[in-house]
Structures are given as C-alpha cells and as structure tokens.
Design an enzyme around this catalytic site. Structure first.
Site, PDB file in Angstrom:
ATOM      1  N   GLY A  98       1.654 -13.621  14.930  1.00  0.00           N
ATOM      2  CA  GLY A  98       2.403 -12.395  15.149  1.00  0.00           C
ATOM      3  C   GLY A  98       3.910 -12.503  15.070  1.00  0.00           C
ATOM      4  O   GLY A  98       4.613 -11.490  15.145  1.00  0.00           O
ATOM      5  N   ARG A 142       2.533 -14.753   8.679  1.00  0.00           N
ATOM      6  CA  ARG A 142       3.771 -14.223   8.105  1.00  0.00           C
ATOM      7  C   ARG A 142       4.968 -15.171   8.256  1.00  0.00           C
ATOM      8  O   ARG A 142       5.754 -15.345   7.335  1.00  0.00           O
ATOM      9  CB  ARG A 142       4.080 -12.893   8.800  1.00  0.00           C
ATOM     10  N   CYS A 160      -0.658   7.021  -9.799  1.00  0.00           N
ATOM     11  CA  CYS A 160      -0.693   8.469  -9.572  1.00  0.00           C
ATOM     12  C   CYS A 160      -0.941   8.795  -8.109  1.00  0.00           C
ATOM     13  O   CYS A 160      -2.002   9.340  -7.746  1.00  0.00           O
ATOM     14  CB  CYS A 160      -1.757   9.089 -10.451  1.00  0.00           C
TER      15      CYS A 160
HETATM   16  N1  LLP Z   1      -4.519 -14.258  14.305  1.00  0.00           N
HETATM   17  C1  LLP Z   1      -5.238 -13.115  14.278  1.00  0.00           C
HETATM   18  C2  LLP Z   1      -6.437 -13.012  15.110  1.00  0.00           C
HETATM   19  C3  LLP Z   1      -4.807 -12.040  13.492  1.00  0.00           C
HETATM   20  O1  LLP Z   1      -5.511 -10.909  13.499  1.00  0.00           O
HETATM   21  C4  LLP Z   1      -3.630 -12.164  12.695  1.00  0.00           C
HETATM   22  C5  LLP Z   1      -3.166 -11.067  11.869  1.00  0.00           C
HETATM   23  C6  LLP Z   1      -2.934 -13.384  12.733  1.00  0.00           C
HETATM   24  C7  LLP Z   1      -3.401 -14.402  13.551  1.00  0.00           C
HETATM   25  C8  LLP Z   1      -1.700 -13.634  11.923  1.00  0.00           C
HETATM   26  O2  LLP Z   1      -0.642 -12.803  12.275  1.00  0.00           O
HETATM   27  P1  LLP Z   1       0.842 -13.039  11.667  1.00  0.00           P
HETATM   28  O3  LLP Z   1       1.372 -14.341  12.222  1.00  0.00           O
HETATM   29  O4  LLP Z   1       0.737 -13.098  10.192  1.00  0.00           O
HETATM   30  O5  LLP Z   1       1.592 -11.870  12.134  1.00  0.00           O
HETATM   31  N2  LLP Z   1      -1.492  -6.546   6.810  1.00  0.00           N
HETATM   32  C9  LLP Z   1      -0.518  -6.388   7.866  1.00  0.00           C
HETATM   33  C10 LLP Z   1      -0.652  -7.438   8.927  1.00  0.00           C
HETATM   34  C11 LLP Z   1      -2.027  -7.536   9.518  1.00  0.00           C
HETATM   35  C12 LLP Z   1      -2.153  -8.666  10.494  1.00  0.00           C
HETATM   36  C13 LLP Z   1      -3.554  -8.861  10.866  1.00  0.00           C
HETATM   37  N3  LLP Z   1      -3.774  -9.951  11.776  1.00  0.00           N
HETATM   38  C14 LLP Z   1       0.873  -6.383   7.271  1.00  0.00           C
HETATM   39  O6  LLP Z   1       0.992  -6.433   6.035  1.00  0.00           O
HETATM   40  O7  LLP Z   1       1.864  -6.279   7.976  1.00  0.00           O
END
Ligand code: LLP
Length: 404
Positions: free
Chosen positions: A233, A271, A338
C-alpha cells in the site's frame, strides 16, 4: 526528469530511439530504478528485517519477476496464474504468500502442493476447504488470517480495502472465534495475522490505526503469531504536490509494535517497487483544436493504461523532446477509443507539440500492463527493459492475428 540535450532518456537510451526501434505505444522499464527501489525499501525497514513479498498483481512480467527474485524478494500472489509465474521466475515457495477472497479449491490444492509459505485465508468457508484438502493429504497446513480492521486508508475510494463494507478479510470477532476453534486442529496451523488496508497510501496514520487493531487482536486472543503480514500500500509521488509517505515514522510504529509482540514482519509491496520504474511511450496521432482546448490524440489508450479512466488517477505526461515554447491553452491528452473516459490528463498549459511527436506517460510500472486489455480489438503493447545502454524486449507486441 531526465533530459539530455532536450531529449528524454530512460537510463542511457532516449525515448525517441526506443520509439523508433520498437514502435509505439511501448511500455518501458528501467532496471536500475527497480533495483534502487528494492535497495531503498530494504534500507527503510532494515532494523525490522522483514520478509518482502512483491505483489505480483502490480506487475506480472516474468523478466521483472526474475529481477525481483535476483534482488532477494519473495512474492505475494492472488491466483494460480500469478503463483505459476512467480515459480517460473524462480521465486522460492517458502517466500510466497497467497491472498485473495475467492481462491478456488483447485488453486488451494495447487498452492498446498507447491508448499508455499502460507495461504492468507479471508473467510471461514475458505478455511473449511483448506481443512478438507489437509485431511485428504494428511498434512498440517500453515495459514494466515486476514483481518479487516475497518480502517479508512485515506486513499482513492476504489482502491481502499480495509473498511468493513469492503469484501476483504475477517472482522476482529470472527478472527477471535477462528483462533479458538482451530487452536488444537490437526490440520490447520494458524501462523500469521495479515492485513492490507488499501493502496497508494501517503500518510502513516492509517498504518498506525491498522497496527492498533492488529495489536488488539493479539492482546485479546493472547495468540502467538509467528508472522504478522502488514500487506503493501505504500504510495508513490505521481504528482509533485502529493505528499510522500514517511517511512521512518511507519518503521518506528512497527518497531514499537514488535517490542510488545515478537514476530516476523511480512510486507507485500507492489507499487512502491515498480511504479516509478515504468514509462509508456506514445505517439501523437492528431492534434484537434477547438476554441477552448487542444485535444492531443495519442496512439495509447485506456486499453493500454486504464488507471486514469478507472480511478481518475493522474499520470504526468512529458514530451520526449523539449521545445522551449509554452502554449497557454488547455491540453487534453486522450486515446482513440470510443469512450469519453478514454482520457489520460488535462493540463492548463503545455509546450508546443506537433503531430507525430512522442510523449511519455510516467509512473506506469505498477497496475499498467497487467490491467491492459484488447478493448476495441487493439493489440497489447510491447514491454521493454532498459539496463544502462541496452534494451531488451521482455514481452512482444501482440499481433492482430493473435486476437482476430
Ligand atoms: N497485498 C494485498 C493483499 C493487496 O490487495 C495489494 C493490492 C497489495 C498487497 C499491493 O499493494 P501496493 O503496494 O501495490 O499498493 N489497481 C489499483 C491498485 C489495486 C491494489 C490492489 N491490491 C491501482 O491501479 O491503483
């Protein structure tokens, strides 16, 4: 921004040369950025020595995952496909965690057979299925319980996961009940408490609240978890005005948590490891002017990068060549699809640009290519890895005859 003599560079290769050689739209990743992000992430949490499981959903490219493995990270997967690609990238099963609300029996069996570190269960019915598999195979299976802490992650609503109205995890009461029920189970070994409250988080406060809730469960249950999986996150700076997550404060909070609870921390970042290491190079097909704005129509579209259309996310768009002339007029960067939402960004001024010029959509390394589609029967872009002066195709551009 990395301009040399007015040209945008990714490591030692200009965007223009990449476009010339590989065409557009093209996803391009910087090897050294990924490496630096991993080194920095490790540094920030050095004192707590976590197991870092890269969230494969953010970027599932086999070559990128091989890099991730090379730099010592494990994987967080959410499907059999992700588990397969993580194993193919040689990530060791003992460094893989499996999350998700809807793991099928087939997926559970596959993960159990591969002897991954743990399955983070998100419902009691899932645990029942795991128990059935365990009984049949006469094994005791390590699992984690995912807590839904009912915390507002203060991020985009559509990427928040830790509120009670979200489908994810179990609430505190359910967790306490399950801990008692499975305490002496012959088949289920609960070794982890996991939590993930959302993505693109830029304040340490939601994490503070999250740790409080985790602590509450531990205090109430007096259960000794071997692992505490804090999810991912961590946000990145898509725009200069966005605040940066204060990692040192987050680290301190975790240290204080660990001083009361002895456990191994797991992180699942996506991310923050690959987000700023990816670029989408696109060519301007047309510039269409009206009185109030210039539509800059790109050859990239929402099928290549859906974040702006889906979440209202903003990605900087920079020219591949600086012209030095500013035009004070609204510019709206759009794709050819579109749909009105096939729109990347609107800015109030931009440098003078022309048809056939290249632009670079920035920070697309996470949730870019993985979310691409063939909408409007458009082929998916090529993916290229740049390492210093070398370029390598890591996914070929899709051909029309593969989808038609
Ligand atoms: N762990 C779990 C259980 C998750 O559901 C997620 C992301 C992560 C780790 C990794 O999170 P990060 O470090 O990448 O924030 N498609 C969306 C983001 C969806 C995230 C879903 N879960 C976007 O493009 O912003």
């Amino acid at each position: 921004m990395r301009y040399k003599k007015g040209h945008f560079y990714i490591e030692n290769v200009s965007a223009k040369n990449i476009a010339r050689q590989f065409g557009t739209p093209s996803y391009v990743y910087s090897y050294s950025k990924i490496k630096d992000n991993i080194i920095n992430f490790k540094k920030k949490f050095k004192t707590i020595n976590p197991l870092i499981c890269f969230s494969v959903k953010s970027n599932a490219n086999l070559h990128i995952l091989s890099l991730i493995n090379k730099f010592g990270l494990g994987a967080d997967v959410v499907s059999k496909g992700e588990l397969l690609v993580a194993l193919k990238a040689k990530i060791k099963p003992e460094k893989i965690v499996f999350s998700g609300v809807g793991k099928t029996v087939e997926e559970l069996k596959f993960a159990i057979n591969k002897k991954i570190l743990l399955i983070n269960a998100e419902s009691e019915n899932e645990i029942i299925e795991i128990e059935k598999i365990a009984k049949k195979s006469k094994k005791k299976i390590n699992i984690g319980l995912r807590l839904n802490p009912d915390i507002d992650a203060k991020t985009l609503k559509k990427i928040s996961t830790g509120k009670k109205e979200n489908k994810f995890g179990l609430n505190g009461k359910e967790i306490l009940k399950i801990l008692i029920k499975y305490k002496n189970s012959k088949f289920i070994n609960i070794i982890c408490l996991s939590v993930h409250i959302g993505s693109q988080i830029t304040s340490h406060i939601p994490y503070k609240n999250m740790l409080k809730e985790v602590n509450k469960i531990i205090q109430k249950s007096k259960y000794k978890f071997e692992y505490i999986d804090l999810g991912g996150g961590m946000g990145i700076q898509y725009e200069k005005k966005l605040r940066k997550l204060n990692y040192s404060k987050y680290n301190k909070l975790i240290k204080s948590f660990l001083s009361k609870n002895n456990a191994k921390i797991i992180f699942e970042p996506g991310r923050s490891i690959v987000g700023n290491a990816g670029y989408l190079i696109s060519k301007i097909t047309y510039i269409k002017k009206n009185n109030s704005k210039n539509f800059v129509i790109l050859d990239a579209a929402m099928n290549d990068l859906i974040r702006p259309a889906l979440y209202g996310a903003k990605h900087k768009i920079v020219p591949s060549k600086l012209s030095g002339v500013k035009i004070i007029k609204k510019h709206e960067f759009v794709g050819p699809i579109c749909e009105t939402t096939d729109k990347f960004l609107t800015v109030s001024k931009y440098q003078k640009i022309y048809q056939r010029d290249m632009v670079i959509i920035c920070d697309v390394g996470a949730y870019g290519m993985v979310l691409s589609s063939n909408y409007n029967l458009r082929t998916k872009p090529v993916e290229i890895l740049v390492n210093k002066s070398s370029t390598k195709i890591i996914t070929k551009r899709q051909k029309l005859n593969e989808i038609t």
